[in-house]
Design an enzyme around this catalytic site. Structure first.
Site, PDB file in Angstrom:
ATOM      1  CE  LYS A 114      24.915  78.622  16.582  1.00  0.00           C
ATOM      2  NZ  LYS A 114      25.227  78.777  18.013  1.00  0.00           N
ATOM      3  CB  CYS A 175      28.727  80.936  18.178  1.00  0.00           C
ATOM      4  SG  CYS A 175      29.908  80.488  19.466  1.00  0.00           S
ATOM      5  CB  SER A 362      41.696  73.891  55.422  1.00  0.00           C
ATOM      6  OG  SER A 362      42.291  73.689  54.149  1.00  0.00           O
TER       7      SER A 362
HETATM    8  N1  LIG Z   1      40.512  73.424  59.520  1.00  0.00           N
HETATM    9  C1  LIG Z   1      39.731  73.986  58.626  1.00  0.00           C
HETATM   10  N2  LIG Z   1      39.416  75.285  58.730  1.00  0.00           N
HETATM   11  C2  LIG Z   1      38.639  75.893  57.831  1.00  0.00           C
HETATM   12  N3  LIG Z   1      38.107  75.262  56.797  1.00  0.00           N
HETATM   13  C3  LIG Z   1      38.381  73.970  56.630  1.00  0.00           C
HETATM   14  C4  LIG Z   1      39.204  73.253  57.536  1.00  0.00           C
HETATM   15  N4  LIG Z   1      39.288  72.005  57.075  1.00  0.00           N
HETATM   16  C5  LIG Z   1      38.557  71.921  55.967  1.00  0.00           C
HETATM   17  N5  LIG Z   1      38.000  73.114  55.695  1.00  0.00           N
HETATM   18  C6  LIG Z   1      37.142  73.477  54.556  1.00  0.00           C
HETATM   19  O1  LIG Z   1      36.469  72.339  54.076  1.00  0.00           O
HETATM   20  C7  LIG Z   1      36.830  72.090  52.722  1.00  0.00           C
HETATM   21  C8  LIG Z   1      36.863  70.611  52.480  1.00  0.00           C
HETATM   22  O2  LIG Z   1      37.727  70.011  53.412  1.00  0.00           O
HETATM   23  P1  LIG Z   1      38.720  68.898  53.009  1.00  0.00           P
HETATM   24  O3  LIG Z   1      39.349  68.363  54.225  1.00  0.00           O
HETATM   25  O4  LIG Z   1      38.009  67.977  52.093  1.00  0.00           O
HETATM   26  O5  LIG Z   1      39.840  69.741  52.290  1.00  0.00           O
HETATM   27  P2  LIG Z   1      40.413  69.700  50.840  1.00  0.00           P
HETATM   28  O6  LIG Z   1      39.323  69.499  49.856  1.00  0.00           O
HETATM   29  O7  LIG Z   1      41.569  68.812  50.788  1.00  0.00           O
HETATM   30  O8  LIG Z   1      40.827  71.223  50.729  1.00  0.00           O
HETATM   31  P3  LIG Z   1      42.056  71.959  51.332  1.00  0.00           P
HETATM   32  O9  LIG Z   1      43.151  71.621  50.377  1.00  0.00           O
HETATM   33  O10 LIG Z   1      41.621  73.378  51.287  1.00  0.00           O
HETATM   34  O11 LIG Z   1      42.286  71.466  52.713  1.00  0.00           O
HETATM   35  C9  LIG Z   1      38.174  72.797  52.557  1.00  0.00           C
HETATM   36  O12 LIG Z   1      38.445  73.100  51.222  1.00  0.00           O
HETATM   37  C10 LIG Z   1      38.001  74.016  53.426  1.00  0.00           C
HETATM   38  O13 LIG Z   1      37.282  75.008  52.732  1.00  0.00           O
HETATM   39  N1  LIG Z   2      27.351  79.297  21.182  1.00  0.00           N
HETATM   40  C1  LIG Z   2      28.037  78.475  20.433  1.00  0.00           C
HETATM   41  O1  LIG Z   2      27.683  78.157  19.294  1.00  0.00           O
HETATM   42  C2  LIG Z   2      29.350  78.039  21.021  1.00  0.00           C
HETATM   43  C3  LIG Z   2      29.900  76.760  20.496  1.00  0.00           C
HETATM   44  C4  LIG Z   2      31.374  76.691  20.328  1.00  0.00           C
HETATM   45  N2  LIG Z   2      31.773  75.329  20.074  1.00  0.00           N
HETATM   46  C5  LIG Z   2      32.191  77.279  21.481  1.00  0.00           C
HETATM   47  O2  LIG Z   2      32.470  76.627  22.441  1.00  0.00           O
HETATM   48  O3  LIG Z   2      32.631  78.384  21.407  1.00  0.00           O
END
Ligand SMILES: Nc1ncnc2c1ncn2[C@@H]1O[C@H](COP(=O)(O)OP(=O)(O)OP(=O)(O)O)[C@@H](O)[C@H]1O
Ligand SMILES: NC(=O)CC[C@H](N)C(=O)O
Ligand SMILES: Nc1ncnc2c1ncn2[C@@H]1O[C@H](COP(=O)(O)OP(=O)(O)OC[C@H]2O[C@@H]([n+]3cccc(C(=O)O)c3)[C@H](O)[C@@H]2O)[C@@H](O)[C@H]1O
Length: 716
Positions: A114, A175, A362
């Protein structure tokens, strides 16, 4: 008769360090190419080892095993009567190179290193390889004993060269060479090369294919020629999804295109019949090309006169007509989100040996997106089985824990999901009925095995433990009940964090509960923007084994949910319950809801998701520090005063730098966007900052004053 040639390129689903599997797939691809009458076959970059071996490229074993694989290929006889172009790492005079190896029968025709390495973003090839700089020199490579024993050949040419066949000439590039300003193919075209092949290891990110296809078309559009592009396909052991799309281009027009997202096969061979006289005709018609060609700098040549690509005794030639230009297929970005991460998840699942996925669901936008992607994976798998893809069926049976004599055939994606996909709502006192219901409805739409539980008992136990240690008078209270910020945050974090512990516990035990073996992979759902702002609890439920959406912005995710909620007939994913998920304001539901207070993400964060997308793009793609971000946004956000813009930018950088440490423990996630803050491989930054940014912020302050004075002057 025209000079018709049948040529083949491929998408191979290689796996880093899986020499046996990689050999089998390369072998299969050559067999398939030959069956379709092809006389030349090109494969992806570093296909022998898999592209993603990373520091294994520093181990001599890796180079040795690569030659052993080439030895196996040659001794199997599969390289007879076809010119084969394989990608592998090669040590030459104790320097490692990323090479193409051209093999005809039992002869190594050329090793072509390459010339320009990929070193940005996710790529760091110069950590393992050197670029070949001696472009005018063709050296002799001393072949390893394993090849000498099989072929009797002791040396082969090593360097940049054109291969002169009996009836045409051919050259190869690798590539990144296609992406560079001064691509080698320019010289090859001027030197009369008719066929140029590119073996790639190129990963997917949203909206990238367009650029790649433009470059491929551009390579032969002005100067004529045939361009063959080969790529890896799938997850080869890391965060990247290689998105195949092997294709053949003639005089700037695509005549054959392989799939970009596919679970159907590990070996996809794309064959085209090309009329080389069309290349001559195209070239003769452009006089200026002729002038430049006539004075082009010469390139070394390697002769293979006994091999004719357009062999007249090739029966397949008589039955074929030249491949015609096709309409290229480019997926909408929302389909890319539905397909890319789904294919990556499937490769990960089947290769990890796990029995399925567990997702804390959630009912919010993020975990719902992850769920929809798993649903999309089940749909892709059922479609592949319907088409009769036996290896896919075998993998599904294995993941589902079916016995070896099983006759199970998944036809309904929801039924398949009920076997391999587990979702769980983990409510607390602060959860609303709405989110609980949304979680349940979505799980039903997808067909997941769903649990609806309350985790208060565990949260309360931890608070009790705290009180036993520090006294009842220190019992933490939420802010709405008179508690401090610290207490309020601690009470939220414990709910969020305990969910992670429960998720791992359940993921380990659920197969046992359902009378199966193995364990489940825990899926995470943190998105790019939360990561940037640090709006997540470290080691909470956003920590998981893998995360399909960790590289996707909230704005794109919202559009994706709208797309996924559409019926199948309208090319959506058919999960209608997602409509209510999109409409709901994002909330963590970790604080009590009162008549005057409901927690929402945007209020908590002190910025909107749309603003965060701006910051994210400017920080990474725009390579902006605080000052240039302020200057840029004060031009764009005309609805705000410069002082307001300054305050917003400073607030973002303060929060970003205070929380950067959270990126160091980010769950491995699918790389989907170039503005990803992924700290381990992609977006390398310190994680202990002086979050006052004194130098930068005082410059912003001075600029604000200057701008305000100028505005006042103009106003008066
Ligand atoms: N009540 C719940 N039940 C199950 N899982 C939960 C619950 N609340 C949060 N989680 C899990 O924890 C992660 C992070 O919670 P967070 O409150 O930061 O939610 P988020 O990042 O806003 O995501 P989401 O939009 O899914 O609520 C969620 O993405 C989910 O996977
Ligand atoms: N393996 C490579 O050389 C990949 C680089 C290239 N810029 C790509 O993203 O496809
Ligand atoms: N410089 C540094 N280097 C390494 N580690 C550092 C550190 N500074 C703090 N830490 C560690 O980090 C800890 C603080 O981080 P963490 O425990 O996460 O807690 P913290 O960041 O203080 O709070 C969590 C944040 O996420 C928000 N949140 C909570 C729950 C859900 C959601 C949602 O997404 O919906 C959002 C919440 O509003 C708050 O802003 C410290 O206790 C310390 O252990």
């Amino acid at each position: 008769m025209s000079r018709l040639a049948i040529i083949a390129t491929c998408n191979l689903n290689q796996w880093a360090m899986d020499f046996q599997g990689n050999l089998n797939r390369i072998h299969q691809s050559i067999v398939k190419a030959k069956e379709k009458g092809a006389r030349y076959r090109v494969g992806p970059e570093l296909e022998v080892t898999g592209y993603g071996c990373e520091d294994h490229f520093l181990e001599p074993d890796t180079f040795e095993h690569s030659w052993e694989v080439i030895g196996e290929l040659i001794s199997s006889g599969v390289t007879e009567d076809i010119l084969v172009d394989v990608g592998l790492p090669v040590l030459h005079r104790s320097v490692s190179y990323n090479c193409r190896c051209l093999i005809y029968g039992r002869r190594i025709v050329l090793l072509r290193p390459k010339l320009f390495l990929a070193d940005d973003g996710n790529y760091r090839e110069s950590r393992w390889f050197r670029a070949w700089k001696r472009r005018s020199v063709l050296e002799q490579y001393k072949l390893p004993q394993v090849i000498v024993d099989i072929t009797g050949q002791t040396t082969c040419p090593f360097g940049e060269a054109i291969v002169e066949l009996g009836d045409t000439s051919l050259a190869v590039e690798t590539c990144e060479e296609l992406f560079t300003v001064d691509s080698p193919h320019i010289k090859y075209v001027l030197n009369g090369v008719e066929i140029i092949a590119n073996g790639s290891g190129s990963h997917h990110h949203l909206r990238k294919l367009d650029q790649r296809l433009d470059l491929i078309r551009g390579a032969t559009c002005k100067g004529g020629g045939v361009y063959l592009y080969a790529n890896q396909l799938g997850c080869d052991g890391g965060r990247l999804y290689f998105d195949g799309c092997a294709c053949i281009c003639v005089n700037g027009e695509i005549v054959a295109q392989g799939s970009q997202f596919s679970v159907e096969t590990e070996v996809e061979v794309i064959v085209g019949t090309v009329d080389l006289d069309k290349v001559t005709s195209h070239r003769v018609g452009v006089a200026s090309r002729g002038f430049q060609s006539a004075e082009a700098e010469d390139i070394s040549r390697v002769g293979l006169p006994e091999f004719r690509l357009c062999k007249s005794s090739n029966i397949a030639i008589y039955n074929s007509i030249p491949s015609q230009p096709i309409q290229v297929r480019i997926h909408h970005p929302m389909e890319e989100i539905a397909l890319g991460p789904a294919c990556w998840l499937w490769d990960y699942l089947r290769r990890s040996g796990a029995s399925g996925f567990f997702l804390p669901l959630s009912g919010g936008a993020d975990s719902s997106s992850t769920a929809a992607i798993v649903g999309s994976m089940c749909q892709l798998l059922c479609r592949a089985v319907q088409k009769g893809c036996t290896p896919v069926l075998e993998d599904i049976r294995r993941v589902c824990g079916e016995p070896s004599n099983s006759e199970y055939v998944p036809v309904d994606p929801r039924e398949l999901a009920s076997r391999i996909f587990h979702t769980c709502f983990m409510g607390t006192k602060n959860s609303s009925q709405d989110t609980r219901l949304r979680s349940k409805m979505l799980a039903k739409d997808i067909g997941a095995y769903h649990l609806d539980i309350n985790v208060d008992i565990v949260v309360d136990a931890l608070v009790k433990l705290f009180c036993v240690v520090f006294g009842q008078d220190k019992e933490p209270r939420f802010k709405v009940y008179g508690g401090s910020e610290t207490e309020n945050l601690a009470l939220q974090n414990i709910q969020a964090r305990i969910r992670m512990v429960i998720a791992y516990f359940f993921a380990q035990m659920l197969p046992f509960v359902r009378g199966r073996r193995g364990a489940l992979l825990v899926l995470g759902s943190a998105n790019v923007d939360e990561g940037l702002r640090g709006y997540l609890t470290k080691y909470d439920c956003s920590s998981a084994d893998i995360n399909p959406i960790g590289g996707i912005s909230k704005v794109d995710l919202k559009s994706f949910l709208r797309f996924a909620s559409k019926p199948l007939e309208e090319n959506g994913l058919g999960y209608t319950s997602l409509k209510s998920v999109v409409e709901a304001p994002p909330t963590a539901e970790l604080e009590p809801i009162t008549s005057t207070y409901t927690q929402t993400d945007e209020e908590d964060m002190g910025m909107t998701y749309e603003e965060l997308t701006w910051y994210g793009r400017l920080r990474k793609l725009g390579r902006c520090g605080p000052v240039s971000m302020f200057l840029y946004l004060s031009q764009v956000w005309k609805h705000l005063s410069v002082r307001q813009v300054a305050d917003k930018v400073k607030f973002f950088f303060r929060m970003y730098s205070m929380n950067r440490h959270k990126m160091t423990t980010l769950t491995p996630s699918y790389h989907a966007e170039n503005y990803s803050p992924e700290d381990n491989r992609y977006d390398l930054r310190p994680f202990l900052y002086n979050s006052r940014w004194q130098w930068q912020f005082s410059k912003i302050d001075r600029l604000v004053v200057q701008k305000e004075e100028t505005t006042n002057d103009i106003a008066h």
